[in-house]
Design a protein around this motif. Sequence first.
Motif, PDB file in Angstrom:
ATOM      1  N   SER A  23       0.832  -1.213   0.000  1.00 59.63           N
ATOM      2  CA  SER A  23       0.000   0.000   0.000  1.00 59.63           C
ATOM      3  C   SER A  23       0.858   1.252   0.000  1.00 59.63           C
ATOM      4  O   SER A  23       1.857   1.340   0.690  1.00 59.63           O
ATOM      5  CB  SER A  23      -0.901  -0.014   1.242  1.00 59.63           C
ATOM      6  N   SER A  24       0.486   2.231  -0.766  1.00 66.18           N
ATOM      7  CA  SER A  24       1.213   3.497  -0.815  1.00 66.18           C
ATOM      8  C   SER A  24       0.460   4.591  -0.079  1.00 66.18           C
ATOM      9  O   SER A  24       0.723   5.772  -0.246  1.00 66.18           O
ATOM     10  CB  SER A  24       1.455   3.902  -2.281  1.00 66.18           C
ATOM     11  N   SER A  25      -0.534   4.218   0.740  1.00 61.03           N
ATOM     12  CA  SER A  25      -1.351   5.180   1.467  1.00 61.03           C
ATOM     13  C   SER A  25      -0.508   5.932   2.482  1.00 61.03           C
ATOM     14  O   SER A  25       0.504   5.442   2.967  1.00 61.03           O
ATOM     15  CB  SER A  25      -2.496   4.447   2.177  1.00 61.03           C
ATOM     16  N   ALA A  26      -0.948   7.132   2.818  1.00 61.19           N
ATOM     17  CA  ALA A  26      -0.252   7.926   3.820  1.00 61.19           C
ATOM     18  C   ALA A  26      -0.358   7.270   5.182  1.00 61.19           C
ATOM     19  O   ALA A  26       0.507   7.450   6.034  1.00 61.19           O
ATOM     20  CB  ALA A  26      -0.829   9.337   3.863  1.00 61.19           C
ATOM     21  N   THR A  27      -1.445   6.535   5.445  1.00 62.65           N
ATOM     22  CA  THR A  27      -1.591   5.808   6.697  1.00 62.65           C
ATOM     23  C   THR A  27      -0.692   4.567   6.651  1.00 62.65           C
ATOM     24  O   THR A  27      -0.785   3.786   5.703  1.00 62.65           O
ATOM     25  CB  THR A  27      -3.044   5.361   6.913  1.00 62.65           C
ATOM     26  N   PRO A  28       0.189   4.407   7.629  1.00 62.58           N
ATOM     27  CA  PRO A  28       1.106   3.264   7.572  1.00 62.58           C
ATOM     28  C   PRO A  28       0.350   1.942   7.612  1.00 62.58           C
ATOM     29  O   PRO A  28      -0.654   1.793   8.313  1.00 62.58           O
ATOM     30  CB  PRO A  28       1.973   3.443   8.814  1.00 62.58           C
ATOM     31  N   ALA A  29       0.813   0.997   6.843  1.00 67.18           N
ATOM     32  CA  ALA A  29       0.222  -0.338   6.848  1.00 67.18           C
ATOM     33  C   ALA A  29       0.438  -0.982   8.210  1.00 67.18           C
ATOM     34  O   ALA A  29       1.416  -0.686   8.913  1.00 67.18           O
ATOM     35  CB  ALA A  29       0.847  -1.190   5.755  1.00 67.18           C
ATOM     36  N   GLU A  39      11.260  -4.274  15.740  1.00 66.65           N
ATOM     37  CA  GLU A  39      12.578  -3.650  15.815  1.00 66.65           C
ATOM     38  C   GLU A  39      12.823  -3.044  17.195  1.00 66.65           C
ATOM     39  O   GLU A  39      13.916  -3.172  17.775  1.00 66.65           O
ATOM     40  CB  GLU A  39      12.685  -2.574  14.723  1.00 66.65           C
ATOM     41  N   LEU A  40      11.814  -2.392  17.744  1.00 71.28           N
ATOM     42  CA  LEU A  40      11.943  -1.762  19.068  1.00 71.28           C
ATOM     43  C   LEU A  40      12.035  -2.808  20.176  1.00 71.28           C
ATOM     44  O   LEU A  40      12.732  -2.602  21.181  1.00 71.28           O
ATOM     45  CB  LEU A  40      10.751  -0.832  19.309  1.00 71.28           C
ATOM     46  N   ARG A  50       5.223  -0.659  22.534  1.00 74.27           N
ATOM     47  CA  ARG A  50       3.814  -0.799  22.943  1.00 74.27           C
ATOM     48  C   ARG A  50       2.924   0.199  22.212  1.00 74.27           C
ATOM     49  O   ARG A  50       1.786  -0.121  21.839  1.00 74.27           O
ATOM     50  CB  ARG A  50       3.714  -0.614  24.449  1.00 74.27           C
ATOM     51  N   LYS A  51       3.444   1.397  21.982  1.00 74.74           N
ATOM     52  CA  LYS A  51       2.646   2.411  21.286  1.00 74.74           C
ATOM     53  C   LYS A  51       2.350   1.979  19.853  1.00 74.74           C
ATOM     54  O   LYS A  51       1.234   2.171  19.348  1.00 74.74           O
ATOM     55  CB  LYS A  51       3.381   3.755  21.308  1.00 74.74           C
ATOM     56  N   PHE A  52       3.344   1.417  19.182  1.00 76.12           N
ATOM     57  CA  PHE A  52       3.123   0.963  17.809  1.00 76.12           C
ATOM     58  C   PHE A  52       2.151  -0.216  17.772  1.00 76.12           C
ATOM     59  O   PHE A  52       1.309  -0.318  16.865  1.00 76.12           O
ATOM     60  CB  PHE A  52       4.456   0.574  17.160  1.00 76.12           C
ATOM     61  N   ILE A  53       2.265  -1.118  18.741  1.00 74.97           N
ATOM     62  CA  ILE A  53       1.355  -2.264  18.782  1.00 74.97           C
ATOM     63  C   ILE A  53      -0.074  -1.802  19.058  1.00 74.97           C
ATOM     64  O   ILE A  53      -1.042  -2.307  18.461  1.00 74.97           O
ATOM     65  CB  ILE A  53       1.816  -3.283  19.844  1.00 74.97           C
ATOM     66  N   ASP A  54      -0.219  -0.840  19.968  1.00 70.38           N
ATOM     67  CA  ASP A  54      -1.557  -0.291  20.258  1.00 70.38           C
ATOM     68  C   ASP A  54      -2.193   0.292  18.996  1.00 70.38           C
ATOM     69  O   ASP A  54      -3.393   0.120  18.746  1.00 70.38           O
ATOM     70  CB  ASP A  54      -1.454   0.795  21.337  1.00 70.38           C
ATOM     71  N   GLN A  69      -0.700 -11.508  15.473  1.00 73.23           N
ATOM     72  CA  GLN A  69       0.705 -11.149  15.616  1.00 73.23           C
ATOM     73  C   GLN A  69       0.862  -9.976  16.576  1.00 73.23           C
ATOM     74  O   GLN A  69       1.760  -9.954  17.425  1.00 73.23           O
ATOM     75  CB  GLN A  69       1.304 -10.797  14.248  1.00 73.23           C
ATOM     76  N   ALA A  70      -0.038  -8.994  16.461  1.00 73.10           N
ATOM     77  CA  ALA A  70       0.009  -7.837  17.353  1.00 73.10           C
ATOM     78  C   ALA A  70      -0.235  -8.255  18.801  1.00 73.10           C
ATOM     79  O   ALA A  70       0.432  -7.771  19.726  1.00 73.10           O
ATOM     80  CB  ALA A  70      -1.011  -6.797  16.910  1.00 73.10           C
TER      81      ALA A  70
END
Length: 389
Positions: A23-29, A39-40, A50-54, A69-70
């Motif tokens: 996807s090339s959307s501005a909202t991250p996949a 990575e974190l 945790r913030k990215f998983i949330d 997975q999340a």
Amino acid sequence: MGRTRAKAKKSALTVTKSAQSSSSSATPAISALLDKAQELIVQCDFPLARKFIDRALVRDDGSMSEKNQAKEMMGVVLLETGEVDEARELFLTLLPPHPTAPVPPPPSAHLYLAQLSADPHTALKHYQAAIDILQTQLKGKAPSPTQGDEQDEGEDEVRSNIVRAYVGMVEVWMDPEYDLCFDPAASSTCDSLLANALQIDPHNLEALQCLASVRLSQEKTEEALAALLTFPPSSPDAPPAHNQALVAALPLSVRLARAKLLLECGAYHDALNVLENVLASDDSSVEGWYLMGWGWWLVAEHQKEGGEVEGSEGLTWEDIARDSRDCLETCQMLHESQSDPDTPILEHVQELLGTLDALGIMPSPVQDDDEGDGDGWEDASDGEDVEMS
């Protein structure tokens, strides 16, 4: 095996990455959010992970695989931040008959729940459930010429997790906190489980070290040492430096466990070589200095009784005992400065230092850097024939 002079922390399973979104959307996949969280986690930045998983969990456009997975990654973060009960509840949501659980559940959920279980029988059931799922996955991985190395890597991960589950079952059977270790069938059950693990991967280091531990408990020292020396796998004419490099590439905790088992097998030269490498990597390791001090202690004891150890030629047992003391005192100092919680190590160190006091073995004299590292050892023994063991 050089002599080391004294100088002034269960890893989580790797969460499988989901496929990258095109996807090339501005909202991250969602897959991008999870990749960043992974990575974190590797960087031990759990609050930010945790913030990215949330962010991934509140989205409603993700696949079931991404949602699971999340959840799994959030469970890892909760474990690492000490929220064990919350992590357990989260992993349980991935298992049937929970309303939101997928079918079949991810094997990693069973593996984590097995490690978190206080009941040995429940832990064994989770390990077996994980093995059953993983075995099904392994059978379903038919060779594909278009996938190549990527498929091989996925199959290796499945095999590794199967072996890890078998080893976990053995550890449950051997744990002295459980009654299973007193079961008459404990020894044969452990043998059978390890045979299954090594059939999956004959050179798996975790399984081989577990096998060595079992053989030591069965008082089969030669078989224990043979299991340890099966790794690293190489040709008989491979130079020693090649094998040493393979061992040196292992995680620090694995090398420490290997060194301890080698000491218990009486392979002092091999153990001290491993420990020299450990302390070259991390000279603040409390366990590393403890095992080095204990190792030199055992060499001194062996030489005092008339034996010989490779690498200690030309040294008296007093010289070697002094090296032991230097290492043990360094361990004691680091244990205090780091507020290390491993009380049994400190107690054993103090016991050994007490015996060295009785033997009259004093620390090595402090040398200036420009005086080199000569062997100007002082014999501080008062001649008393004090038993070392």
